[in-house]
Design a protein around this motif. Structure first.
Motif, PDB file in Angstrom:
ATOM      1  N   ASP A  25       0.838  -1.204   0.000  1.00  0.00           N
ATOM      2  CA  ASP A  25       0.000   0.000   0.000  1.00  0.00           C
ATOM      3  C   ASP A  25       0.868   1.248   0.000  1.00  0.00           C
ATOM      4  O   ASP A  25       0.658   2.179  -0.786  1.00  0.00           O
ATOM      5  N   TYR A  26       1.840   1.290   0.916  1.00  0.00           N
ATOM      6  CA  TYR A  26       2.745   2.436   0.976  1.00  0.00           C
ATOM      7  C   TYR A  26       3.479   2.616  -0.350  1.00  0.00           C
ATOM      8  O   TYR A  26       3.606   3.739  -0.849  1.00  0.00           O
ATOM      9  N   GLY A  27       3.980   1.511  -0.903  1.00  0.00           N
ATOM     10  CA  GLY A  27       4.728   1.604  -2.149  1.00  0.00           C
ATOM     11  C   GLY A  27       3.886   2.116  -3.299  1.00  0.00           C
ATOM     12  O   GLY A  27       4.332   2.973  -4.084  1.00  0.00           O
ATOM     13  N   ALA A  28       2.669   1.608  -3.421  1.00  0.00           N
ATOM     14  CA  ALA A  28       1.790   2.062  -4.501  1.00  0.00           C
ATOM     15  C   ALA A  28       1.430   3.530  -4.334  1.00  0.00           C
ATOM     16  O   ALA A  28       1.339   4.270  -5.321  1.00  0.00           O
ATOM     17  N   GLN A  29       1.228   3.975  -3.089  1.00  0.00           N
ATOM     18  CA  GLN A  29       0.930   5.387  -2.856  1.00  0.00           C
ATOM     19  C   GLN A  29       2.101   6.265  -3.284  1.00  0.00           C
ATOM     20  O   GLN A  29       1.910   7.319  -3.907  1.00  0.00           O
ATOM     21  N   MET A  30       3.313   5.845  -2.960  1.00  0.00           N
ATOM     22  CA  MET A  30       4.480   6.644  -3.332  1.00  0.00           C
ATOM     23  C   MET A  30       4.662   6.721  -4.838  1.00  0.00           C
ATOM     24  O   MET A  30       5.128   7.730  -5.373  1.00  0.00           O
ATOM     25  N   ALA A 102      -7.136   9.440   3.830  1.00  0.00           N
ATOM     26  CA  ALA A 102      -8.111  10.463   3.473  1.00  0.00           C
ATOM     27  C   ALA A 102      -7.875  10.985   2.057  1.00  0.00           C
ATOM     28  O   ALA A 102      -8.830  11.168   1.279  1.00  0.00           O
ATOM     29  N   ALA A 103      -6.613  11.203   1.699  1.00  0.00           N
ATOM     30  CA  ALA A 103      -6.308  11.752   0.382  1.00  0.00           C
ATOM     31  C   ALA A 103      -6.688  10.780  -0.730  1.00  0.00           C
ATOM     32  O   ALA A 103      -7.192  11.193  -1.781  1.00  0.00           O
ATOM     33  N   VAL A 104      -6.439   9.481  -0.517  1.00  0.00           N
ATOM     34  CA  VAL A 104      -6.789   8.486  -1.534  1.00  0.00           C
ATOM     35  C   VAL A 104      -8.285   8.521  -1.831  1.00  0.00           C
ATOM     36  O   VAL A 104      -8.711   8.420  -2.991  1.00  0.00           O
ATOM     37  N   ALA A 121      -0.283  14.819  -3.916  1.00  0.00           N
ATOM     38  CA  ALA A 121       0.931  15.032  -3.124  1.00  0.00           C
ATOM     39  C   ALA A 121       0.761  14.460  -1.717  1.00  0.00           C
ATOM     40  O   ALA A 121       1.693  13.875  -1.152  1.00  0.00           O
ATOM     41  N   LEU A 122      -0.436  14.606  -1.162  1.00  0.00           N
ATOM     42  CA  LEU A 122      -0.701  14.054   0.165  1.00  0.00           C
ATOM     43  C   LEU A 122      -0.730  12.527   0.139  1.00  0.00           C
ATOM     44  O   LEU A 122      -0.374  11.879   1.131  1.00  0.00           O
ATOM     45  N   ILE A 123      -1.163  11.948  -0.974  1.00  0.00           N
ATOM     46  CA  ILE A 123      -1.131  10.484  -1.098  1.00  0.00           C
ATOM     47  C   ILE A 123       0.305   9.987  -1.045  1.00  0.00           C
ATOM     48  O   ILE A 123       0.634   9.028  -0.342  1.00  0.00           O
ATOM     49  N   VAL A 124       1.190  10.641  -1.803  1.00  0.00           N
ATOM     50  CA  VAL A 124       2.610  10.262  -1.789  1.00  0.00           C
ATOM     51  C   VAL A 124       3.185  10.456  -0.385  1.00  0.00           C
ATOM     52  O   VAL A 124       3.915   9.596   0.131  1.00  0.00           O
ATOM     53  N   GLY A 126       1.554  10.396   2.407  1.00  0.00           N
ATOM     54  CA  GLY A 126       0.962   9.400   3.295  1.00  0.00           C
ATOM     55  C   GLY A 126       1.551   8.018   3.118  1.00  0.00           C
ATOM     56  O   GLY A 126       1.411   7.167   4.007  1.00  0.00           O
ATOM     57  N   GLY A 127       2.206   7.756   2.005  1.00  0.00           N
ATOM     58  CA  GLY A 127       2.916   6.495   1.845  1.00  0.00           C
ATOM     59  C   GLY A 127       4.357   6.584   2.289  1.00  0.00           C
ATOM     60  O   GLY A 127       4.890   5.663   2.906  1.00  0.00           O
ATOM     61  N   ALA A 128       5.014   7.715   1.988  1.00  0.00           N
ATOM     62  CA  ALA A 128       6.446   7.853   2.274  1.00  0.00           C
ATOM     63  C   ALA A 128       6.721   8.046   3.757  1.00  0.00           C
ATOM     64  O   ALA A 128       7.698   7.489   4.288  1.00  0.00           O
ATOM     65  N   LEU A 129       5.889   8.823   4.445  1.00  0.00           N
ATOM     66  CA  LEU A 129       6.159   9.113   5.856  1.00  0.00           C
ATOM     67  C   LEU A 129       6.098   7.863   6.732  1.00  0.00           C
ATOM     68  O   LEU A 129       7.040   7.605   7.501  1.00  0.00           O
ATOM     69  N   PRO A 130       5.036   7.048   6.676  1.00  0.00           N
ATOM     70  CA  PRO A 130       5.065   5.812   7.479  1.00  0.00           C
ATOM     71  C   PRO A 130       6.195   4.869   7.095  1.00  0.00           C
ATOM     72  O   PRO A 130       6.799   4.237   7.968  1.00  0.00           O
ATOM     73  N   ALA A 131       6.488   4.756   5.792  1.00  0.00           N
ATOM     74  CA  ALA A 131       7.582   3.878   5.367  1.00  0.00           C
ATOM     75  C   ALA A 131       8.904   4.335   5.970  1.00  0.00           C
ATOM     76  O   ALA A 131       9.696   3.527   6.482  1.00  0.00           O
TER      77      ALA A 131
END
Length: 339
Positions: A25-30, A102-104, A121-124, A126-131
């Motif tokens: 999920d994180y990877g796809a968001q980034m 939320a952004a997705v 940008a928020l989707i990216v 939201g994936g990069a920060l937790p990773a």
């Protein structure tokens, strides 16, 4: 095998499951802004990467909830010690999850191109920060947590931003991005899958290069502090093999094998924390730390909690297997959009 070790294995299983499933999920968001092609709609609303994860999105967070429940119930002293020191990173992970989720779901409701770009940008983010934060957590636990004279553990600014911990954070971001690209290649139509595979190839090379820095720092005495060095060396070697195998599988268009290999690569850091430091759950630079007997609940509590493992864990596995079976087909223009 003792009851304490069984619960520790269950704790590791849940965290590993979350890294595998939440990780893509994180990877796809980034990666989702970079995997579009000419066939996507002009307003940018379609996203092949998000379509790939859509049927499983949010459901993968169940593994994180179950992990937290086991840690609170079976290892209360670990929870009390660990979360207090990692509070800023835990908050950052939760912020990333909330903002990304939320952004997705809200990006299609924006009526302007500028608004959609902000949500994307928020989707990216939201994936990069937790990773990144999960990578920092892994790096901190591998390096060792400073212990005060009263026996409590303390994590300062300098500990988080040490070269070894930062290198682990960057490596984890690249690994999860490659894992997400491998998943998109597995799930998507041929044209999108080809773009995702090319992206995964680049990211896997970058992951291997980034992973060499923590290894070099450890070899020169400025990196990980492991209790079981032989076991740790084997696990690090397996991690290198998994990354190399994923790269080979992607280049040979073996997309199932590539995803299996990246999944193994995301699991191995959990094994490194568990098996490499056993019987300690938290270590210091001296190698000692919080022993499993100090962190675990009493036997009566563990037996009472056994119902959780017997009932809930099989339900989670059954749900995951069912969702993968129901949504086993590739996405494409005729595939319904879930976001």
């Amino acid at each position: 095998m003792s009851l304490e070790t069984l619960w520790l294995a269950l704790l590791g299983l849940l965290l590993a499951g979350y890294f595998v499933l939440g990780g893509y999920d994180y990877g796809a968001q980034m990666l989702h802004p970079f995997l579009r092609g000419g066939h996507d709609d002009e307003d940018g609303a379609d996203s092949p990467a998000l379509d790939a994860i859509a049927p499983f999105f949010l459901g993968n967070e169940v593994w994180l909830v179950a992990f937290a429940g086991v840690m609170f119930g079976a290892f209360p002293h670990l929870e009390g010690t660990l979360l207090a020191g990692l509070y800023p990173l835990i908050v950052a992970i939760l912020v990333g999850l909330v903002v990304g989720n939320a952004a997705v779901q809200l990006r299609r409701r924006s009526r302007t191109a500028r608004g959609r770009r902000r949500w994307e940008a928020l989707i990216v983010f939201g994936g990069a920060l937790p990773a990144l934060c999960w990578g920092l957590v892994v790096g901190l636990l591998l390096k060792g947590v400073p212990r005060r004279s009263d026996g409590s553990f303390h994590i300062g600014f300098g500990d988080v931003f040490s070269p070894f911990v930062l290198a682990c954070g960057v490596t984890f971001v690249l690994l999860l991005a490659a894992h997400g690209a491998a998943f998109v290649a597995l799930r998507s139509a041929p044209d999108v899958a080809a773009r995702a595979a090319r992206t995964a190839t680049v990211l896997l090379r970058a992951t291997g290069a980034a992973a060499s820095l923590p290894l070099l720092l450890t070899l020169f005495g400025a990196g990980a502090s492991m209790t079981n060095r032989a076991t740790s060396a084997v696990l690090v070697a397996l991690l290198a093999v998994a990354i190399a195998a994923a790269w080979w599988a992607v280049t040979q268009s073996h997309r199932v094998r590539a995803f299996v290999a990246t999944s193994c690569a995301t699991v191995l850091p959990v094994l490194l924390l568990g098996a490499g430091q056993y019987p300690y759950l938290l270590t210091t630079s001296a190698g000692a730390g919080l022993h499993i007997d100090e962190a675990v609940a009493d036997d009566t509590t563990l037996r009472l909690l056994a119902g959780f493992g017997i009932v809930v864990i099989p339900l989670i596995l059954a749900y995951q297997a069912m969702s993968w079976w129901v949504f086993r087909g590739r996405t494409g223009r005729r595939h319904p959009s879930y976001f």
